[in-house]
Design an enzyme around this catalytic site. Structure first.
Site, PDB file in Angstrom:
ATOM      1  CG  ASP A   1      21.723  26.842  33.465  1.00 26.20           C
ATOM      2  OD1 ASP A   1      21.837  25.773  32.696  1.00 26.20           O
ATOM      3  OD2 ASP A   1      21.117  27.935  33.268  1.00 26.20           O
TER       4      ASP A   1
ATOM      5  CB  THR B   1      27.371  21.809  31.401  1.00 26.62           C
ATOM      6  OG1 THR B   1      26.156  22.621  32.187  1.00 26.62           O
ATOM      7  CG2 THR B   1      28.507  21.650  32.244  1.00 26.62           C
TER       8      THR B   1
ATOM      9  CG  ASP C   1      17.620  23.911  31.524  1.00 25.70           C
ATOM     10  OD1 ASP C   1      17.493  25.036  30.937  1.00 25.70           O
ATOM     11  OD2 ASP C   1      18.644  23.985  32.300  1.00 25.70           O
TER      12      ASP C   1
END
Length: 564
Positions: free
Chosen positions: A68, A102, A413
């Site tokens: 993550d 990301t 998430d």
């Protein structure tokens, strides 16, 4: 004419303290770009389904294994100020939309890397920034045209959507369970808060029903080591880690009446030290009697409403337990405030502060089954089969603490992605398709621009290609060939649309990369979609932060210490 420099014969004038380091001008900008590149390179390999994991050691000797982006950067200790501000980006992205942490770093890094040639060619940073801002507006309008509106209750489409979010994560082997859990948890917690609808010609606006989705407060994740990941579940109700206060109390009740208190069921203690002087022996008995009567009154007030379960956030004295056990009432004590709020939301009870203010409407009857269960060494109280619970507990089981922590991160998430779609039900194609469409669109739009801004404008288009490029890289396929083919697909769609409609209509080209095999696929058929809000936020944050970092032309280390 006065000269700008020091007069001849005088030494250089020091304005800053001699210990202060200072980099300025182009040197500072190029240093910033290098720092941004370094940060982007750290997490480049964690993008997409074929991503690698990073193992981080913290100063206390604990380990974190994750892919993550936000989690990795949070743990890494960085000294360069620009790198620090890049790390803030992923945190902001995580708090705002929960996904794309990301991508945002990789995009921002690429924007800055693409600005480097302009900086070296002495193009003024504000010109680059202006070009970037133009490109941002154009990119957002391209995304608007690509977007597809979806029905939140269409289970298959929603599953495909969450799949694109957690297919890249560690828990992807148990995807189906995770996706169902995320969907169920969010749709349980979501509730409409109707606002005054702005009626347009008698048609009420879709967004007048504003949704409230409070995952943090009402979807509690309980991690219990042991068992296996297939045992994870979302309860249609809540559970907490407490045992009943008295061994004789009932441990299973169907359709219980639940009363929630946040006052102590024991005699009031003095806040500070209290001295009582007794002259007569009888007075001592009177004192004890008063205490007992006080507790008895409180218990009688509660028993009058015939609840089956009493839960309080404070203590329950032995005497009160005795009365409850006699009246066949199950009692729990010292429950956390947050747990109490969840029980209240799930069962429809109201938390009462004083026993003499209890009303029939405060009693919760929404729960179908109460049961005590033993998992491992601990006892847990389950309140299940609630009629319309607006709160839930997610039970995670797994081999070890590390596995559970990683699964919890992935599930959070996934829940945030579902939450975003509940808020804004528009989707964009995943797998690098949106980025490629924006890239090709910006190229076409850039040809119409004139002057210095054209370069930076086109640079944003090139930077967008970094996402499909990185996806291809992580799959291990030929990067140049794959990206060129993808670019050709999108460009062909543009030309076709121009021939047919004279360039008036924007072509919807959903071709992207299959992140596992590296082949080109149509995302419409392949079924990978991402929330509109996540993509938009990623692009906005990346461009805006790149603009901010480009405008820094002076870095001074060793500022004043506070307090001097």
């Amino acid at each position: 004419m006065a000269s700008a420099g020091p007069s001849p014969g005088m030494g250089p004038i020091m304005v800053l303290n001699s210990k202060t380091q200072r980099t300025h001008g182009r040197q500072a900008q190029i240093g910033n770009i290098a720092a941004a590149r370094a940060v982007a390179d750290i997490i480049r390999s964690t993008l997409g389904p074929r991503s690698m994991l990073k193992m981080l050691l913290d100063p206390m000797g604990g380990i974190v294994i994750t892919n993550d982006g936000n989690c990795i950067l949070r743990e890494v200790d960085v000294s360069h100020p620009t790198a620090k501000s890049m790390i803030e980006l992923s945190r902001a992205q995580d708090e705002e939309v929960g996904d794309g942490t990301t991508s945002v770093i990789i995009l921002a890094g690429e924007m800055l890397i693409n600005a480097e040639p302009f900086v070296r060619a002495n193009v003024h940073p504000t010109v680059i920034v202006r070009g970037y801002n133009y490109a941002l507006q154009e990119a957002l309008s391209i995304c608007e045209k690509l977007a597809l509106t979806v029905d939140v209750h269409d289970a298959d489409r929603m599953k495909a959507l969450v799949q694109s979010c957690i297919g890249t994560k560690f828990s992807s082997r148990w995807n189906d369970i995770m996706i169902d859990m995320a969907l169920k948890a969010v749709l349980t917690v979501a509730r409409e808060t109707p606002t005054i609808s702005s009626t347009h010609g008698g048609v009420s606006d879709v967004y007048s029903q504003k949704m409230e989705v409070d995952i943090k407060r009402y979807a509690k994740v309980e991690k219990i080591p042991g068992g296996e990941i297939a045992d994870c579940a979302v309860l249609s109700g809540v559970m907490f880690n407490k045992d009943v206060t008295h061994s004789k109390m009932r441990r299973r009740i169907e359709n219980p009446r639940i009363l929630l208190l946040d006052s102590p069921l024991e005699y009031k203690k003095g806040e500070s030290q209290t001295n009582v002087e007794i002259t007569d022996e009888e007075d001592w008995n009177t004192l004890l009697k008063m205490e007992e009567e006080y507790v008895e009154n409180m218990c009688m007030e509660i028993i009058a409403f015939k609840p089956d379960i009493v839960i309080t956030e404070k203590g329950v004295s032995d005497l009160a337990q005795h009365y409850f056990a006699k009246a066949n009432i199950t009692a729990f004590r010292r429950l956390r405030k947050t747990d109490n709020n969840r029980v209240a939301r799930a069962t429809g009870a109201t938390i009462v502060s004083r026993t003499d203010e209890i009303r029939e409407s405060d009693i919760g009857t929404g729960c179908g089954l109460f049961e005590m269960r033993k998992i491992g060494e601990e006892y847990f109280a389950f309140f299940e089969q609630c009629k319309d619970p607006k709160a839930c507990t997610i039970i995670l089981r797994g081999g070890s603490k590390d596995v559970l922590n990683e699964i919890e991160r992935n599930l959070t998430d996934a829940m945030l992605v579902v939450r975003n779609v509940v808020f804004d039900p528009r989707l964009l194609p995943g797998g690098g398709a949106t980025e490629m469409a924006v890239s090709v669109g910006l190229r076409k739009a850039g040809l119409k621009l004139e002057g210095v801004q054209q370069g930076p404008f086109l640079a944003v288009g090139e930077a967008m290609e970094v996402i499909p490029r990185t996806l291809a890289q992580n799959c291990g396929v030929s990067v140049i060939r794959t990206v060129t083919q993808l670019r050709a697909k999108h460009a062909a769609a543009y030309e076709e649309a121009e021939k047919e409609n004279g360039g008036g209509v924007f072509p919807k080209c959903n071709w992207g990369l299959d992140g596992t095999t590296g082949k080109l696929v149509d995302m419409e058929e392949f079924g990978i979609w991402e929330p509109f809000s996540v993509k938009i936020q990623t692009i906005k944050t990346a461009v805006e932060s790149a603009c901010m970092i480009l405008r820094i032309d002076d870095i001074v280390f060793g500022s004043k210490k506070k307090g001097h």
